[in-house]
Motif scaffolding. Structure first.
Motif, PDB file in Angstrom:
ATOM      1  N   ALA A   1      59.514  -4.411  94.667  1.00 56.80           N
ATOM      2  CA  ALA A   1      60.956  -4.148  94.570  1.00 56.80           C
ATOM      3  C   ALA A   1      61.700  -5.096  95.502  1.00 56.80           C
ATOM      4  N   TYR A   2      62.932  -5.387  95.130  1.00 55.21           N
ATOM      5  CA  TYR A   2      63.745  -6.256  95.993  1.00 55.21           C
ATOM      6  C   TYR A   2      65.208  -5.860  95.894  1.00 55.21           C
ATOM      7  N   HIS A   3      65.976  -6.326  96.868  1.00 52.69           N
ATOM      8  CA  HIS A   3      67.428  -6.147  96.809  1.00 52.69           C
ATOM      9  C   HIS A   3      68.083  -7.372  97.417  1.00 52.69           C
TER      10      HIS A   3
ATOM     11  N   HIS B   1      57.373  -4.836 103.968  1.00 49.24           N
ATOM     12  CA  HIS B   1      58.803  -4.813 103.646  1.00 49.24           C
ATOM     13  C   HIS B   1      59.457  -5.837 104.556  1.00 49.24           C
TER      14      HIS B   1
ATOM     15  N   GLN C   1      65.871  -8.534 100.636  1.00 52.76           N
ATOM     16  CA  GLN C   1      64.801  -7.696 101.192  1.00 52.76           C
ATOM     17  C   GLN C   1      63.794  -7.480 100.079  1.00 52.76           C
ATOM     18  N   VAL C   2      62.531  -7.683 100.419  1.00 56.81           N
ATOM     19  CA  VAL C   2      61.469  -7.542  99.425  1.00 56.81           C
ATOM     20  C   VAL C   2      60.403  -6.581  99.936  1.00 56.81           C
ATOM     21  N   TYR C   3      59.858  -5.828  98.992  1.00 57.57           N
ATOM     22  CA  TYR C   3      58.715  -4.967  99.300  1.00 57.57           C
ATOM     23  C   TYR C   3      57.609  -5.338  98.328  1.00 57.57           C
TER      24      TYR C   3
ATOM     25  N   ALA D   1      56.158  -0.527 108.103  1.00 55.98           N
ATOM     26  CA  ALA D   1      57.611  -0.379 108.106  1.00 55.98           C
ATOM     27  C   ALA D   1      58.293  -1.501 108.884  1.00 55.98           C
TER      28      ALA D   1
ATOM     29  N   TRP E   1      62.678  -8.904 105.270  1.00 53.77           N
ATOM     30  CA  TRP E   1      64.044  -9.355 105.018  1.00 53.77           C
ATOM     31  C   TRP E   1      64.070 -10.868 105.243  1.00 53.77           C
TER      32      TRP E   1
END
Lengths: 159, 162
Positions: free
Chosen positions: A106-108, A52, A91-93, A32, A54
């Motif tokens: 996933a990313y945002h 995760h 932000q990437v996971y 996390a 950033w």
């Protein structure tokens, strides 16, 4: 209620410090809260880790977006280069792969400037909270406490 | 929630409901707003780039401030700055404001699908995120502003001071 404030205040400050250390002990370097510094220092040991992160878009390499997270630089499988601009926050996971790649799950994306705008709006929020509070409360310097503004003198309590 | 303004406005609505529905004095409404701002005190460490790390071999993370434990500790410290007869109510409103902040942050988009361990130190559980808004989105702030405006005008109409 008459209580000695200083010992309680010191105890609460100690509690806060203990929480800050406790959180670090429990979560620093965890999935996390991965440490980009630790990953950068010993990248091979972290290959296969789900993380995760950033980061900031700094460019592209072989058709992949390159993110910088502190000292750590990663080429990510997503987002695609056309979906971001240099300077965007993303932000990437995903899973760390060899050769400093991240297999993105996933990313945002947050466009350039949006974080600055968020902080600017937040300053307004802080000013609103402080202003609303100080409109109803004032500092009683003699007793080093806040007291209501209306009828404060009559309502004042001495500890 | 996206930004501190949205949190403070949401706490204003919450505080107005509390003073309207209970015998909590009106002067405590802004206390909830301050409580809602408190968890973001750690954002100062983000700006300074010192949010987490190790000092003399001891790991630390200011994300602890943005948890249940942080909210309780800061609310306690805040309540001690208020005169004794208002302290309990202040503590309750600071806690309510802080809790509202953490609750609304459960809706923030996170790529890993889980929110931070907001129940720390009670639990290290990472709750699933509702994935409704990003921390930089403006529309939640607009919604909070509209709600707060309705409440503000309603309070003015009923003889309050907004």
């Amino acid at each position: 209620m008459h209580v000695r404030r200083l010992p309680i205040l010191l105890a609460l400050c100690a509690l806060l410090a203990a929480l800050v250390v406790g959180f670090g002990v429990q979560f620093n370097g965890s999935p996390a809260y991965p440490s980009s510094q630790e990953i950068d220092d010993e990248y091979a040991a972290h290959v296969g880790d789900d993380v995760h992160l950033w980061g900031e878009v700094v460019g592209t390499e072989d058709g992949r977006v390159v993110l910088e997270i502190g000292e750590l630089s990663l080429a990510v499988t997503a987002p695609p280069p056309r979906a971001v601009d240099v300077g965007d926050s993303v932000q990437v996971y995903g899973t760390l792969a060899p050769d400093r790649r991240l297999e993105t799950v996933a990313y945002h994306r947050q466009p350039t400037g949006s974080l600055v705008r968020m902080y600017a709006v937040s300053v307004v929020g802080l000013a609103l909270a402080a202003g609303a509070f100080l409109r109803r409360w004032r500092v009683d310097t003699e007793h080093r406490q806040f007291v209501p503004r209306n009828g404060a003198a009559a309502e004042r309590e001495v500890e | 929630m996206p930004d501190l303004l949205a949190h403070v406005l949401a706490a204003y609505v919450l505080g107005a409901a509390v003073v309207a529905l209970t015998d909590v004095p009106d002067r405590h409404l802004p206390v909830a707003m301050v409580g809602a701002a408190a968890p973001d005190a750690m954002k100062a460490t983000v700006l300074l780039g010192i949010t987490s790390g190790t000092v003399a071999g001891v790991p630390y993370s200011f994300w602890a401030v943005h948890t249940l434990g942080g909210v309780v500790a800061l609310a306690g410290i805040g309540a001690l700055t208020i005169r004794a007869s208002d302290r309990r109510t202040t503590l309750a409103l600071l806690l309510a404001g802080g809790a509202s902040h953490l609750l609304l942050d459960l809706f923030v988009i996170r790529a890993d699908g889980v929110a931070p361990p907001y129940l720390f130190p009670v639990s290290g559980w990472l709750p699933p995120t509702a994935t409704v808004y990003a921390s930089t989105d403006l529309w939640p702030t607009a919604v909070a502003l509209a709600l707060a405006l309705v409440v503000f005008l309603s309070r003015l109409r009923s003889g309050g001071d907004g």
